[in-house]
Design a protein around this motif. Structure first.
Motif, PDB file in Angstrom:
ATOM      1  N   UNK A  23       3.436   1.512  15.086  1.00 30.87           N
ATOM      2  CA  UNK A  23       4.437   1.965  16.049  1.00 30.87           C
ATOM      3  C   UNK A  23       5.654   1.049  16.040  1.00 30.87           C
ATOM      4  N   UNK A  24       5.413  -0.252  15.969  1.00 28.03           N
ATOM      5  CA  UNK A  24       6.512  -1.217  15.927  1.00 28.03           C
ATOM      6  C   UNK A  24       7.338  -1.059  14.654  1.00 28.03           C
ATOM      7  N   UNK A  25       6.663  -0.864  13.519  1.00 26.08           N
ATOM      8  CA  UNK A  25       7.362  -0.672  12.247  1.00 26.08           C
ATOM      9  C   UNK A  25       8.177   0.614  12.280  1.00 26.08           C
ATOM     10  N   UNK A  29      12.287   0.996  11.876  1.00 27.53           N
ATOM     11  CA  UNK A  29      12.916   1.801  10.827  1.00 27.53           C
ATOM     12  C   UNK A  29      13.837   2.882  11.412  1.00 27.53           C
ATOM     13  N   UNK A  30      13.417   3.472  12.515  1.00 24.98           N
ATOM     14  CA  UNK A  30      14.214   4.538  13.125  1.00 24.98           C
ATOM     15  C   UNK A  30      15.509   3.993  13.727  1.00 24.98           C
ATOM     16  N   UNK A  31      15.445   2.807  14.292  1.00 25.32           N
ATOM     17  CA  UNK A  31      16.588   2.280  15.034  1.00 25.32           C
ATOM     18  C   UNK A  31      17.373   1.195  14.291  1.00 25.32           C
ATOM     19  N   UNK A  60       4.176   8.085  13.399  1.00 25.81           N
ATOM     20  CA  UNK A  60       4.873   7.512  14.554  1.00 25.81           C
ATOM     21  C   UNK A  60       6.365   7.861  14.536  1.00 25.81           C
ATOM     22  N   UNK A  61       6.952   7.887  13.345  1.00 26.65           N
ATOM     23  CA  UNK A  61       8.362   8.262  13.224  1.00 26.65           C
ATOM     24  C   UNK A  61       8.565   9.687  13.722  1.00 26.65           C
ATOM     25  N   UNK A  65      10.937  10.767  16.997  1.00 22.58           N
ATOM     26  CA  UNK A  65      12.086  11.657  16.815  1.00 22.58           C
ATOM     27  C   UNK A  65      11.823  13.092  17.259  1.00 22.58           C
ATOM     28  N   UNK A  66      10.691  13.329  17.899  1.00 20.20           N
ATOM     29  CA  UNK A  66      10.290  14.692  18.234  1.00 20.20           C
ATOM     30  C   UNK A  66      11.337  15.438  19.051  1.00 20.20           C
TER      31      UNK A  66
END
Length: 260
Positions: A23-25, A29-31, A60-61, A65-66
């Motif tokens: 979740x942290x990774x 990556x998303x932000x 998790x990504x 982003x859902x």
């Protein structure tokens, strides 16, 4: 109960308490706030569950982003280079995978980027213009000698390659989606192919708004990169990887729970 060597695909299958790490990774990556190329290295020994962790991170990504609008979502391209037996296939399929991911979104601007990537791939397929790699690329060109004359007659030269690359760069700069390219199991490649992958992302495919997540056993890759940077693979790796991340060791208590 027996456990197979097959990677898991979701957090619900996690028995090593790596959900928080994934979740942290994913959140990182998303932000990521960078308009340039950014390279993240995920290091772990062979068999430690790197691919499982990547799959959990991808899940998790999707969760993160859902509810995001399409133009705010990152475009994920998961590429496994060890599936291809030679440099020719690796080079071709990398750009095919990249272009297809853009074009299947159904967005006019993203489709345009996909077509530009195809043109760029076609253009440099015949040229010995990449520092330290040109010969091998030219020798395994997907076009082959039968089409070499046709292309040369059309005036293809290095300027055309740079023009095609610049078009890709400008299109990627203009759109809002960041691109995440995951290259998994790099340590399964031959030494020559490992060197080629790193030269690919640092020169040929160095694009704006693009994050590379490189997943590998660090010792194997450092050994393969020795001949690239004056015999020091570690120095070369540190120049390429901007965010190194070591997969945490399995806790003894978790391992004991699985075994007993």
């Amino acid at each position: 109960m027996f456990y197979s060597d097959k990677p898991i695909n979701s957090n619900s299958e996690d028995k090593l308490n790596r959900k928080g790490f994934a979740k942290l990774l994913a959140d990182t990556l998303v932000h990521l706030d960078s308009k340039d190329t950014f390279t993240v290295g995920l290091f772990g020994k062979w068999g430690c569950g790197k691919t499982s962790l990547v799959n959990m991170t991808l899940a998790e990504i999707e969760n993160i982003q859902a509810d995001d609008e399409p133009e705010k979502q990152i475009i994920v391209v998961h590429f496994e280079p060890w599936n291809f037996t030679d440099t020719n296939q690796l080079l071709t399929q990398f750009f095919v995978r990249l272009a297809n991911e853009f074009q299947k979104k159904g967005d006019k601007n993203l489709t345009k980027i996909g077509k530009a990537l195809e043109s760029y791939s076609d253009a440099f397929g015949l040229l010995e213009w990449i520092p330290g790699v040109g010969g091998p690329i030219a020798s395994v060109s997907k076009w082959g000698f039968s089409r070499l004359g046709q292309k040369m007659q059309k005036g293809l030269d290095e300027r055309d390659v740079l023009k095609q690359k610049d078009q890709v760069i400008q299109l990627l700069k203009a759109q809002s989606n960041r691109v995440l390219v995951i290259l998994d199991d790099i340590d399964r490649l031959s030494k020559e192919q490992i060197r080629y992958i790193f030269q690919l992302i640092t020169s040929v495919a160095r694009f704006p708004n693009t994050t590379y997540l490189l997943v590998f056993d660090k010792e194997i890759v450092v050994e393969a990169l020795k001949n690239v940077q004056s015999g020091n693979g570690q120095d070369y790796l540190e120049k390429v990887i901007q965010m190194p991340i070591q997969i945490p060791d399995i806790q003894r208590s978790d391992l004991r729970n699985i075994l007993f």
